[in-house]
Scaffold this motif. Structure first.
Motif, short mmCIF file in Angstrom:
data_model
loop_
_atom_site.label_atom_id
_atom_site.label_comp_id
_atom_site.label_asym_id
_atom_site.label_seq_id
_atom_site.Cartn_x
_atom_site.Cartn_y
_atom_site.Cartn_z
N ASN A 68 0.85 -1.20 0.00
CA ASN A 68 0.00 0.00 0.00
C ASN A 68 0.88 1.25 0.00
OD1 ASN A 68 0.55 0.63 2.93
ND2 ASN A 68 -0.51 -1.33 3.18
N GLY A 69 0.25 2.40 -0.11
CA GLY A 69 1.00 3.65 -0.18
C GLY A 69 1.70 3.99 1.12
N THR A 70 1.13 3.55 2.23
CA THR A 70 1.73 3.80 3.54
C THR A 70 3.02 2.99 3.69
OG1 THR A 70 -0.48 4.14 4.42
CG2 THR A 70 1.26 3.72 6.02
N THR A 94 -2.46 16.79 4.36
CA THR A 94 -2.23 15.49 3.74
C THR A 94 -2.86 14.42 4.60
OG1 THR A 94 -0.54 14.00 2.86
CG2 THR A 94 -0.01 15.12 4.91
N SER A 98 1.56 10.38 5.54
CA SER A 98 2.73 11.15 5.07
C SER A 98 3.63 11.56 6.23
CB SER A 98 2.30 12.43 4.35
OG SER A 98 1.30 12.20 3.42
N ASP A 166 5.55 12.43 -1.88
CA ASP A 166 4.36 11.59 -1.70
C ASP A 166 3.43 11.90 -2.86
OD1 ASP A 166 1.95 10.41 -1.08
OD2 ASP A 166 1.95 11.00 1.03
N ALA A 168 0.92 10.09 -3.94
CA ALA A 168 -0.31 9.28 -3.86
C ALA A 168 -1.43 9.89 -4.70
CB ALA A 168 -0.76 9.16 -2.40
N HIS A 169 -1.40 11.23 -4.87
CA HIS A 169 -2.46 11.91 -5.64
C HIS A 169 -2.08 12.16 -7.09
CE1 HIS A 169 -4.11 14.06 -1.75
NE2 HIS A 169 -4.01 12.76 -1.61
N SER A 190 0.21 5.47 -4.34
CA SER A 190 -0.81 4.63 -3.69
C SER A 190 -1.80 4.17 -4.76
CB SER A 190 -1.56 5.42 -2.61
OG SER A 190 -2.76 4.75 -2.27
N LYS A 195 -7.89 6.37 -5.55
CA LYS A 195 -6.81 7.00 -6.31
C LYS A 195 -7.03 6.77 -7.82
CE LYS A 195 -5.23 8.28 -2.41
NZ LYS A 195 -4.33 7.64 -1.47
N TYR A 338 -7.75 18.20 4.04
CA TYR A 338 -7.68 17.30 5.18
C TYR A 338 -7.70 18.13 6.45
CZ TYR A 338 -5.68 13.84 1.94
OH TYR A 338 -5.46 12.99 0.89
#
Ligand SMILES: *Cc1c(COP(=O)(O)O)cnc(C)c1O
Length: 405
Positions: A68-70, A94, A98, A166, A168-169, A190, A195, A338
Protein backbone atom coordinates in the motif's frame (compact mmCIF):
# COMPACT_ATOMS: atom_id res chain seq x y z
CA UNK A 1 -37.58 25.48 -6.06
CA UNK A 2 -34.50 27.09 -4.55
CA UNK A 3 -35.36 25.89 -1.08
CA UNK A 4 -32.36 23.93 0.18
CA UNK A 5 -32.84 20.22 0.79
CA UNK A 6 -31.37 20.75 4.27
CA UNK A 7 -34.38 23.05 4.93
CA UNK A 8 -36.88 20.58 3.50
CA UNK A 9 -36.65 21.49 -0.20
CA UNK A 10 -36.13 19.09 -3.10
CA UNK A 11 -32.54 17.86 -3.46
CA UNK A 12 -30.59 18.47 -6.68
CA UNK A 13 -30.36 14.70 -7.07
CA UNK A 14 -31.58 11.58 -5.34
CA UNK A 15 -28.93 9.21 -4.05
CA UNK A 16 -25.47 10.30 -2.99
CA UNK A 17 -22.75 10.88 -5.62
CA UNK A 18 -19.51 9.76 -3.93
CA UNK A 19 -16.35 11.93 -4.01
CA UNK A 20 -14.24 9.10 -5.41
CA UNK A 21 -14.85 5.74 -7.03
CA UNK A 22 -12.82 3.12 -8.90
CA UNK A 23 -13.62 2.13 -12.49
CA UNK A 24 -13.30 -1.61 -13.06
CA UNK A 25 -13.61 -2.85 -16.64
CA UNK A 26 -14.23 -6.40 -17.84
CA UNK A 27 -10.59 -6.50 -18.97
CA UNK A 28 -9.48 -5.76 -15.38
CA UNK A 29 -11.56 -8.69 -14.13
CA UNK A 30 -10.18 -11.02 -16.78
CA UNK A 31 -6.59 -10.03 -15.95
CA UNK A 32 -7.16 -10.93 -12.29
CA UNK A 33 -8.87 -14.22 -13.12
CA UNK A 34 -5.93 -15.21 -15.29
CA UNK A 35 -3.53 -14.85 -12.36
CA UNK A 36 -5.87 -16.84 -10.13
CA UNK A 37 -5.59 -19.71 -12.62
CA UNK A 38 -1.80 -19.43 -12.86
CA UNK A 39 1.03 -20.88 -10.72
CA UNK A 40 1.84 -17.65 -8.89
CA UNK A 41 -0.51 -15.70 -6.66
CA UNK A 42 2.42 -13.71 -5.31
CA UNK A 43 6.12 -13.11 -6.15
CA UNK A 44 5.40 -14.07 -9.75
CA UNK A 45 5.66 -12.51 -13.18
CA UNK A 46 2.70 -10.11 -12.79
CA UNK A 47 4.45 -8.16 -10.04
CA UNK A 48 7.58 -7.76 -12.18
CA UNK A 49 5.49 -6.69 -15.16
CA UNK A 50 3.56 -4.17 -13.08
CA UNK A 51 6.81 -2.68 -11.76
CA UNK A 52 8.27 -2.45 -15.27
CA UNK A 53 5.16 -0.85 -16.69
CA UNK A 54 5.00 1.69 -13.88
CA UNK A 55 8.73 2.43 -14.26
CA UNK A 56 8.11 3.21 -17.91
CA UNK A 57 5.13 5.47 -17.19
CA UNK A 58 6.83 7.50 -14.44
CA UNK A 59 10.19 7.42 -16.22
CA UNK A 60 12.15 6.02 -13.27
CA UNK A 61 14.73 3.24 -13.66
CA UNK A 62 13.75 1.51 -10.40
CA UNK A 63 10.26 0.75 -9.13
CA UNK A 64 9.29 -1.56 -6.28
CA UNK A 65 5.59 -2.31 -5.88
CA UNK A 66 4.41 -2.82 -2.30
CA UNK A 67 1.33 -3.58 -0.23
CA UNK A 68 0.00 0.00 0.00
CA UNK A 69 1.00 3.65 -0.18
CA UNK A 70 1.73 3.80 3.54
CA UNK A 71 4.21 0.90 3.27
CA UNK A 72 5.78 2.76 0.32
CA UNK A 73 6.28 5.85 2.49
CA UNK A 74 7.67 3.76 5.34
CA UNK A 75 10.33 2.05 3.25
CA UNK A 76 11.13 5.29 1.42
CA UNK A 77 11.97 6.78 4.84
CA UNK A 78 13.98 3.69 5.80
CA UNK A 79 15.85 3.81 2.49
CA UNK A 80 16.53 7.51 3.09
CA UNK A 81 18.11 6.50 6.39
CA UNK A 82 15.67 8.28 8.71
CA UNK A 83 16.69 7.32 12.24
CA UNK A 84 15.53 8.12 15.77
CA UNK A 85 15.76 11.86 16.41
CA UNK A 86 16.01 12.87 12.75
CA UNK A 87 13.66 15.64 11.70
CA UNK A 88 11.68 15.47 8.47
CA UNK A 89 9.76 18.48 7.14
CA UNK A 90 6.25 17.48 6.00
CA UNK A 91 3.14 19.20 4.63
CA UNK A 92 0.29 19.22 7.17
CA UNK A 93 -2.50 19.17 4.53
CA UNK A 94 -2.23 15.49 3.74
CA UNK A 95 -3.30 12.05 4.84
CA UNK A 96 -1.75 11.08 8.21
CA UNK A 97 0.47 8.43 6.58
CA UNK A 98 2.73 11.15 5.07
CA UNK A 99 3.86 11.99 8.61
CA UNK A 100 3.28 8.64 10.35
CA UNK A 101 6.03 7.12 8.20
CA UNK A 102 8.54 9.41 9.91
CA UNK A 103 7.31 8.31 13.34
CA UNK A 104 7.63 4.64 12.31
CA UNK A 105 11.38 5.28 11.94
CA UNK A 106 11.63 7.09 15.25
CA UNK A 107 11.99 10.40 13.45
CA UNK A 108 10.22 13.67 14.17
CA UNK A 109 7.78 15.12 11.60
CA UNK A 110 8.08 18.92 11.48
CA UNK A 111 5.17 20.62 9.75
CA UNK A 112 5.79 23.44 7.30
CA UNK A 113 2.85 25.62 6.30
CA UNK A 114 1.09 25.48 2.94
CA UNK A 115 1.08 28.10 0.21
CA UNK A 116 -2.32 29.89 0.28
CA UNK A 117 -2.74 29.66 -3.50
CA UNK A 118 -1.38 26.24 -4.49
CA UNK A 119 -2.24 24.57 -1.16
CA UNK A 120 1.04 22.67 -1.45
CA UNK A 121 3.89 22.90 1.05
CA UNK A 122 5.46 26.37 0.97
CA UNK A 123 9.19 26.51 0.16
CA UNK A 124 9.56 29.61 2.38
CA UNK A 125 8.03 27.76 5.29
CA UNK A 126 10.30 24.74 4.66
CA UNK A 127 13.35 27.07 4.94
CA UNK A 128 12.13 28.29 8.31
CA UNK A 129 11.70 24.77 9.68
CA UNK A 130 15.17 23.43 8.83
CA UNK A 131 17.50 22.74 11.77
CA UNK A 132 20.75 20.81 12.05
CA UNK A 133 18.65 17.70 12.76
CA UNK A 134 16.69 17.92 9.48
CA UNK A 135 17.34 14.93 7.25
CA UNK A 136 14.63 15.00 4.59
CA UNK A 137 11.57 16.77 3.19
CA UNK A 138 8.35 14.95 2.30
CA UNK A 139 6.48 16.98 -0.32
CA UNK A 140 2.90 15.93 -1.03
CA UNK A 141 1.41 16.69 -4.44
CA UNK A 142 -1.91 17.85 -3.06
CA UNK A 143 -4.87 16.88 -5.21
CA UNK A 144 -2.48 15.78 -7.96
CA UNK A 145 -0.81 19.17 -8.52
CA UNK A 146 2.93 18.77 -8.07
CA UNK A 147 4.48 20.70 -5.19
CA UNK A 148 7.03 23.47 -6.00
CA UNK A 149 9.64 20.82 -6.73
CA UNK A 150 12.25 23.17 -8.28
CA UNK A 151 12.43 25.36 -5.20
CA UNK A 152 12.21 22.41 -2.83
CA UNK A 153 14.98 20.61 -4.73
CA UNK A 154 17.32 23.57 -4.38
CA UNK A 155 16.54 23.86 -0.65
CA UNK A 156 17.31 20.14 -0.26
CA UNK A 157 20.55 20.43 -2.24
CA UNK A 158 21.68 23.43 -0.24
CA UNK A 159 21.12 21.67 3.09
CA UNK A 160 22.02 18.12 2.07
CA UNK A 161 18.47 16.81 2.54
CA UNK A 162 16.76 13.90 0.82
CA UNK A 163 13.60 14.79 -1.11
CA UNK A 164 10.76 12.29 -0.79
CA UNK A 165 7.67 13.02 -2.88
CA UNK A 166 4.36 11.59 -1.70
CA UNK A 167 2.73 11.23 -5.09
CA UNK A 168 -0.31 9.28 -3.86
CA UNK A 169 -2.46 11.91 -5.64
CA UNK A 170 -0.34 12.62 -8.69
CA UNK A 171 0.27 9.47 -10.71
CA UNK A 172 0.57 10.59 -14.35
CA UNK A 173 1.24 14.27 -13.55
CA UNK A 174 4.29 16.10 -14.88
CA UNK A 175 6.29 18.98 -13.45
CA UNK A 176 8.38 21.19 -15.72
CA UNK A 177 8.08 18.56 -18.46
CA UNK A 178 9.35 15.76 -16.19
CA UNK A 179 7.21 12.87 -14.97
CA UNK A 180 6.31 12.70 -11.30
CA UNK A 181 8.38 9.71 -10.21
CA UNK A 182 11.54 10.87 -11.99
CA UNK A 183 12.13 14.07 -10.00
CA UNK A 184 12.49 13.45 -6.25
CA UNK A 185 15.09 11.15 -4.69
CA UNK A 186 12.28 8.78 -3.78
CA UNK A 187 8.67 9.01 -4.97
CA UNK A 188 5.80 7.03 -3.47
CA UNK A 189 2.45 6.10 -5.02
CA UNK A 190 -0.81 4.63 -3.69
CA UNK A 191 -3.27 2.42 -5.55
CA UNK A 192 -6.13 2.62 -3.07
CA UNK A 193 -9.53 2.46 -4.85
CA UNK A 194 -10.15 6.23 -4.63
CA UNK A 195 -6.81 7.00 -6.31
CA UNK A 196 -6.49 7.42 -10.08
CA UNK A 197 -5.34 3.81 -10.66
CA UNK A 198 -6.18 1.00 -8.25
CA UNK A 199 -4.93 -2.43 -7.26
CA UNK A 200 -7.44 -2.72 -4.37
CA UNK A 201 -4.64 -2.05 -1.90
CA UNK A 202 -1.22 -1.27 -3.26
CA UNK A 203 1.63 1.18 -3.52
CA UNK A 204 5.04 1.68 -5.07
CA UNK A 205 8.35 3.46 -4.60
CA UNK A 206 10.15 4.91 -7.61
CA UNK A 207 13.74 6.13 -7.63
CA UNK A 208 16.61 6.86 -10.01
CA UNK A 209 19.19 6.09 -7.35
CA UNK A 210 20.49 2.49 -7.44
CA UNK A 211 21.50 2.53 -3.78
CA UNK A 212 18.07 3.73 -2.63
CA UNK A 213 16.46 1.15 -4.93
CA UNK A 214 18.44 -1.65 -3.34
CA UNK A 215 17.42 -0.55 0.16
CA UNK A 216 13.75 -0.16 -0.83
CA UNK A 217 13.81 -3.68 -2.24
CA UNK A 218 15.51 -5.05 0.88
CA UNK A 219 13.22 -3.33 3.41
CA UNK A 220 10.08 -4.41 1.52
CA UNK A 221 11.08 -8.08 1.69
CA UNK A 222 12.06 -8.73 5.33
CA UNK A 223 15.56 -7.27 4.84
CA UNK A 224 16.36 -10.63 3.24
CA UNK A 225 18.44 -11.02 0.10
CA UNK A 226 19.78 -13.73 -2.16
CA UNK A 227 21.91 -11.24 -4.04
CA UNK A 228 25.50 -12.54 -3.87
CA UNK A 229 26.86 -9.01 -4.19
CA UNK A 230 25.13 -8.03 -0.95
CA UNK A 231 25.72 -11.14 1.16
CA UNK A 232 28.31 -10.98 3.91
CA UNK A 233 29.53 -14.59 3.93
CA UNK A 234 30.05 -17.24 1.34
CA UNK A 235 27.16 -18.78 -0.49
CA UNK A 236 26.21 -21.97 1.33
CA UNK A 237 24.26 -23.52 -1.54
CA UNK A 238 21.16 -22.81 -3.55
CA UNK A 239 18.89 -22.44 -0.54
CA UNK A 240 21.07 -19.79 1.06
CA UNK A 241 19.88 -16.28 1.89
CA UNK A 242 20.80 -13.62 4.38
CA UNK A 243 18.89 -11.08 6.42
CA UNK A 244 20.81 -7.82 6.39
CA UNK A 245 18.26 -5.38 7.83
CA UNK A 246 15.11 -5.58 9.95
CA UNK A 247 12.72 -5.37 7.02
CA UNK A 248 9.03 -6.01 6.56
CA UNK A 249 6.75 -8.14 4.45
CA UNK A 250 5.37 -5.31 2.31
CA UNK A 251 4.95 -7.37 -0.86
CA UNK A 252 2.07 -6.81 -3.23
CA UNK A 253 0.42 -9.97 -4.61
CA UNK A 254 0.31 -10.95 -8.28
CA UNK A 255 -3.48 -10.78 -8.08
CA UNK A 256 -3.25 -7.09 -7.25
CA UNK A 257 -0.42 -6.49 -9.72
CA UNK A 258 -2.53 -7.97 -12.54
CA UNK A 259 -5.27 -5.48 -11.78
CA UNK A 260 -2.61 -2.75 -11.70
CA UNK A 261 -1.17 -3.67 -15.11
CA UNK A 262 -4.62 -3.59 -16.64
CA UNK A 263 -5.52 -0.28 -14.94
CA UNK A 264 -2.23 1.38 -15.96
CA UNK A 265 -3.18 0.65 -19.55
CA UNK A 266 -6.19 2.93 -19.06
CA UNK A 267 -4.29 5.74 -17.28
CA UNK A 268 -4.31 8.02 -20.38
CA UNK A 269 -8.10 7.63 -20.59
CA UNK A 270 -8.49 8.27 -16.83
CA UNK A 271 -6.25 11.33 -17.07
CA UNK A 272 -8.23 12.80 -19.96
CA UNK A 273 -11.56 12.36 -18.22
CA UNK A 274 -10.30 13.81 -14.94
CA UNK A 275 -8.94 16.86 -16.78
CA UNK A 276 -12.25 17.28 -18.58
CA UNK A 277 -14.19 17.38 -15.31
CA UNK A 278 -11.64 19.68 -13.62
CA UNK A 279 -11.74 22.15 -16.49
CA UNK A 280 -15.56 22.14 -16.50
CA UNK A 281 -15.58 22.77 -12.72
CA UNK A 282 -13.02 25.58 -13.01
CA UNK A 283 -15.01 27.33 -15.74
CA UNK A 284 -18.23 27.12 -13.77
CA UNK A 285 -16.84 28.01 -10.35
CA UNK A 286 -15.03 31.04 -11.78
CA UNK A 287 -18.53 32.55 -12.12
CA UNK A 288 -19.80 31.67 -8.65
CA UNK A 289 -18.94 34.27 -5.99
CA UNK A 290 -17.05 33.49 -2.77
CA UNK A 291 -15.59 30.17 -3.93
CA UNK A 292 -12.04 29.50 -5.08
CA UNK A 293 -10.20 26.51 -6.44
CA UNK A 294 -6.62 25.27 -6.37
CA UNK A 295 -4.18 27.27 -8.50
CA UNK A 296 -2.47 24.96 -10.97
CA UNK A 297 0.08 26.66 -13.26
CA UNK A 298 0.04 23.76 -15.75
CA UNK A 299 -3.35 21.99 -15.75
CA UNK A 300 -2.66 20.29 -19.09
CA UNK A 301 0.15 18.26 -17.47
CA UNK A 302 -1.66 17.50 -14.21
CA UNK A 303 -3.73 14.43 -13.44
CA UNK A 304 -5.96 15.49 -10.58
CA UNK A 305 -7.03 13.11 -7.84
CA UNK A 306 -9.04 15.56 -5.72
CA UNK A 307 -11.08 18.64 -6.53
CA UNK A 308 -11.31 20.84 -3.46
CA UNK A 309 -13.38 24.01 -3.41
CA UNK A 310 -12.69 26.71 -0.84
CA UNK A 311 -15.66 28.70 0.40
CA UNK A 312 -15.20 32.20 1.77
CA UNK A 313 -17.17 31.36 4.89
CA UNK A 314 -16.68 34.88 6.26
CA UNK A 315 -18.23 36.58 3.22
CA UNK A 316 -20.99 33.96 3.12
CA UNK A 317 -21.46 34.39 6.87
CA UNK A 318 -21.67 30.69 7.47
CA UNK A 319 -19.51 27.73 8.48
CA UNK A 320 -17.89 25.01 6.41
CA UNK A 321 -20.01 22.62 8.43
CA UNK A 322 -23.26 24.16 7.17
CA UNK A 323 -22.18 24.13 3.51
CA UNK A 324 -20.94 20.56 3.89
CA UNK A 325 -24.22 19.35 5.40
CA UNK A 326 -26.27 21.34 2.85
CA UNK A 327 -24.37 19.78 -0.10
CA UNK A 328 -24.75 16.28 1.36
CA UNK A 329 -28.50 16.87 1.63
CA UNK A 330 -28.52 17.92 -2.04
CA UNK A 331 -27.12 14.46 -2.89
CA UNK A 332 -23.48 15.47 -3.35
CA UNK A 333 -21.14 13.14 -1.42
CA UNK A 334 -18.68 15.82 -0.41
CA UNK A 335 -15.73 15.13 1.86
CA UNK A 336 -12.95 17.10 3.55
CA UNK A 337 -9.25 16.78 2.74
CA UNK A 338 -7.68 17.30 5.18
CA UNK A 339 -7.74 18.12 8.86
CA UNK A 340 -4.13 19.31 9.38
CA UNK A 341 -2.16 16.28 10.61
CA UNK A 342 -0.79 18.17 13.64
CA UNK A 343 -4.38 18.55 14.92
CA UNK A 344 -5.15 14.82 14.96
CA UNK A 345 -5.48 13.68 18.61
CA UNK A 346 -2.42 11.42 18.35
CA UNK A 347 -0.26 14.36 17.26
CA UNK A 348 -1.89 16.65 19.79
CA UNK A 349 -0.87 14.19 22.49
CA UNK A 350 2.70 14.27 21.14
CA UNK A 351 2.65 17.98 21.92
CA UNK A 352 2.24 19.59 18.49
CA UNK A 353 1.02 23.19 18.59
CA UNK A 354 -2.47 23.33 17.00
CA UNK A 355 -1.61 26.81 15.67
CA UNK A 356 1.77 25.95 14.15
CA UNK A 357 0.57 26.44 10.55
CA UNK A 358 -1.81 29.37 10.05
CA UNK A 359 -2.54 28.86 6.36
CA UNK A 360 -3.21 25.14 6.86
CA UNK A 361 -5.76 25.93 9.55
CA UNK A 362 -7.46 28.62 7.43
CA UNK A 363 -7.60 26.18 4.54
CA UNK A 364 -9.15 23.47 6.69
CA UNK A 365 -11.94 25.76 7.88
CA UNK A 366 -13.04 26.49 4.29
CA UNK A 367 -12.26 23.36 2.25
CA UNK A 368 -14.78 20.94 0.80
CA UNK A 369 -13.86 18.11 -1.56
CA UNK A 370 -16.27 17.66 -4.48
CA UNK A 371 -16.78 14.43 -6.43
CA UNK A 372 -14.09 13.77 -9.05
CA UNK A 373 -13.73 10.34 -10.62
CA UNK A 374 -14.07 8.55 -13.93
CA UNK A 375 -17.36 6.83 -13.22
CA UNK A 376 -19.06 10.27 -13.09
CA UNK A 377 -21.18 11.32 -16.04
CA UNK A 378 -21.41 14.86 -17.41
CA UNK A 379 -24.82 15.12 -15.79
CA UNK A 380 -23.30 14.11 -12.41
CA UNK A 381 -20.77 16.94 -12.80
CA UNK A 382 -23.60 19.38 -13.64
CA UNK A 383 -25.41 18.29 -10.47
CA UNK A 384 -22.30 19.11 -8.43
CA UNK A 385 -22.08 22.61 -9.92
CA UNK A 386 -25.84 23.08 -9.58
CA UNK A 387 -25.78 22.14 -5.90
CA UNK A 388 -22.86 24.49 -5.14
CA UNK A 389 -24.59 27.34 -6.99
CA UNK A 390 -27.87 26.64 -5.19
CA UNK A 391 -26.27 26.68 -1.74
CA UNK A 392 -24.15 29.80 -2.41
CA UNK A 393 -27.10 31.69 -3.95
CA UNK A 394 -29.29 30.82 -0.99
CA UNK A 395 -26.63 31.99 1.44
CA UNK A 396 -26.33 35.30 -0.44
CA UNK A 397 -30.06 35.80 -0.90
CA UNK A 398 -32.93 34.38 1.09
CA UNK A 399 -30.66 32.64 3.57
CA UNK A 400 -28.65 35.75 4.41
CA UNK A 401 -30.76 36.43 7.49
CA UNK A 402 -31.56 32.83 8.29
CA UNK A 403 -30.60 31.65 11.76
CA UNK A 404 -29.86 28.08 10.70
CA UNK A 405 -27.26 29.23 8.22
C1 LIG B 1 -3.86 7.56 0.01
C2 LIG B 1 -2.70 8.30 0.56
C3 LIG B 1 -1.64 7.68 1.24
C4 LIG B 1 -1.68 6.27 1.73
O1 LIG B 1 -1.94 5.33 0.79
P1 LIG B 1 -2.55 3.90 1.19
O2 LIG B 1 -2.37 3.13 -0.07
O3 LIG B 1 -3.98 4.11 1.56
O4 LIG B 1 -1.74 3.35 2.31
C5 LIG B 1 -0.54 8.44 1.59
N1 LIG B 1 -0.48 9.75 1.32
C6 LIG B 1 -1.49 10.39 0.70
C7 LIG B 1 -1.36 11.85 0.42
C8 LIG B 1 -2.64 9.69 0.32
O5 LIG B 1 -3.65 10.35 -0.25
Amino acid sequence: MNKLAINGGNPVRSGLLGYGHQVIAQSDIEAVVQVLKSDYLTCGPATKEFENKLAQIVNAPYVTAVANGTAALHIACLAAGIRPGDEVVVSPITFAASANCVLYCGGVPVFADIDPITWNISPDSIRQKITEKTKAVIAVDFGGCPAALDDIRSICDKHGLILIEDAAHSLGSQYGGECVGSIADLTTFSFHPVKTVTTGEGGAVATSNAEFAQRVELFSKHGITRDKKLMTSKDDGDWYYEQLELGYNYRISDIQAALGISQLGRLPEFARRRREIVSYYNEEFAHIPHVSFQFDPAPESTVRHLYVLRFDTEALRTSRRFIFDALRCEGIGVNVHYLPVFRLPYYDQLGYDPNCCIEANLFYDQAITLPLHCSMSDSDARDVVGAVRKVVEWLMGEGADDDVR
